[in-house]
Design an enzyme around this catalytic site. Structure first.
Site: not given
Length: 493
Positions: A131, A161, A233-234, A289-290, A293
């Site tokens: 990001h 990320d 800090n990212s 898997l699409g 659940i």
């Protein structure tokens, strides 16, 4: 970076690779997880910091003009704890640019931002967060010795990320990635980064917990620390007491936006695997898997399995165009994948180790009957963008000395102006310009100029310069409240 792929939306894993690629990745991972040790810190961290600090860098980003509206809204709602776009559990944002105040960029340009990173190989490989560099026009790296050099983005991974950069600056001191499993909860840790653009800063704490899941992310078990982690800090390293990198700081839990002792880092073993693929192929491929659940309950188990003990997971949705649309149905109880029993918490990580394009046997219960299905593993798409990120570049209005961008329905909702059909977001303000002197603020929604409703930036970009005798009347909405401002070109009294 706030949004993350939820478990109910998908499951993920590394993907198929050419035959030579696993060898190259294994060699790089072995190098990154090598055993070279930094001298122990003893009773303090001065010796450790002296050794590792030259490997920690500042990442300087010239941002794209796109996203000016969402950034303005983020600033406008920064003090609102119930803001629609500020989650308690949030991605780290980059700090303000050192060269100019935020929101005061030159006309027609994007803003600047900075964050942290660290050198992981002496030839110039650098790790930071995705990001930090996503959508950047240019990326530069500032070394501890003061040098600034351009950086190439080799690859990014939206799921974890993480981003991998490369610079050319001669031989550089590198940090060592070590498995976070080698330290225990309660052991000391050190974080180094550039919080709020102040410059390289060292903080210390302990490893507070491991295996944390944030933003309903099924793919990463985060490390938790009480070391002070703040904006900027990212992408910086979280280090053990012997100077090895055990994680990459990436998120905080904070109602205020500052550190409250709840920081999170991506474990080093995950980082090593991801950046090896990023260097080899520029991206990380994962299985999918699409399906959506939900957890089984005793009542559901009785209804669907004929027993009181829950097992498996209940499929609630199957994507019509997804990879398993022909094999799985909503209402199926998925019991195992490839012979491994599935759980709500573990399905994402399980599918993560499948190869897109291959097939695997799934065990399920349908209509009370046990059966198997051979399902094809798909390729996990990147997480969908936050709807607040939509929108084009901002436009500079010279006679008002401010920048504006067209609003979207999502942005207007975030500004508590969901009933407004349109309007322009203030994205930039020259501190001594006509707009700022009249009291406009970044993030204001301008709906009218006089009695004219503003639908597009072109409606405002050509207005005449206002004067005391010929002021410009603007209707604005700020924090859900509408009001008018008269812009005269002089300070409001």
């Amino acid at each position: 970076m706030i949004g993350r792929m939820k478990l109910c939306n998908a499951t993920t894993t590394p993907s198929a690779m050419p035959m030579a690629l696993p060898v190259a990745i294994a060699m790089l991972a072995a190098f990154l997880l090598g055993s070279r040790a930094v001298p122990a810190a003893g009773n303090g961290y001065a010796a450790l910091v002296k050794q590792v600090a030259p490997s920690v860098v500042t990442v300087l980003v010239e941002e794209q003009k796109e996203g000016a509206g969402p950034r303005a809204v983020e600033r406008a709602t920064a003090d609102s704890q119930d803001s629609d776009i500020r989650n308690f559990m949030r991605r780290m944002l980059s700090g303000p640019g050192a060269g100019q105040p935020p929101g005061n960029s030159p006309p027609g340009t994007g803003g600047s931002a900075l964050a942290s990173g660290f050198i992981v190989r002496g030839d110039g490989l650098i790790i930071t967060n995705r990001h930090v560099v996503a959508g950047a026009r240019s990326v530069r790296v500032k070394l501890l010795d003061g040098r600034e050099v351009p950086a190439q983005v080799l690859g990014v991974d939206a799921t974890t990320d993480l981003a991998l950069l490369r610079i050319s600056a001669g031989a550089l001191p590198a940090l060592r990635l070590a498995s976070s499993d080698k330290i225990s909860v309660g052991d000391p840790v050190v974080a180094i980064g550039n919080p709020f653009g102040l410059g390289q800063t060292v903080t210390a704490g302990i490893l507070s917990a491991r295996g944390r899941t944030i933003d309903e992310d099924p793919y990463t078990d985060f490390l938790q620390t009480d070391a002070a982690i703040n904006f900027g800090n990212s992408g910086g390293p979280l280090l053990s007491a012997d100077g090895a990198v055990i994680g990459v700081t990436t998120a905080i839990f904070s109602p205020s936006g500052g550190s409250v002792g709840l920081g999170f880092a991506i474990p080093a073993q995950t980082v090593a695997s991801v950046i090896a693929e990023l260097e080899a192929q520029g991206r990380v491929n994962r299985g999918y898997l699409g399906i959506a659940i939900q957890a089984m309950t005793p009542a559901l188990a009785q209804a669907l399995l004929g027993r009181d003990t829950p097992a498996g997971v209940l499929i609630t949705t199957v994507e019509p165009a997804g990879p398993t649309a022909a094999q799985l149905l909503a209402g199926d109880v998925l019991m195992s994948i490839g012979g491994t029993p599935v759980t709500l918490a573990g399905l994402g990580k399980l599918v993560m180790h499948l190869t897109p394009g291959t097939t695997v046997e799934a065990s399920l219960v349908r209509g009370g009957l046990e059966q198997t299905a051979v399902v094809t593993v798909g390729q996990l798409p990147d997480p969908p963008p936050n709807p607040l990120q939509a929108g084009g570049p901002d436009t500079w209005v010279p006679n008002l000395e401010l920048g504006v961008v067209n609003s979207t329905a999502d942005i207007r909702k975030a500004l508590k102006a969901g009933d407004e059909p349109g309007g322009l977001i203030v994205t930039q303000l020259r501190h001594d310009g006509a707009g700022a002197l009249a009291g406009l603020k970044i993030g204001d929604l301008i709906t009218h100029a006089g009695t004219k409703r503003l639908e597009d930036v072109t409606d405002l970009s050509t207005v005449d310069r206002p004067t005391n005798k010929l002021p410009l009347l603007l209707r604005i909405i700020r924090d859900g409240t509408a009001g008018f401002l008269a812009i005269t070109g002089s300070e409001e009294h």
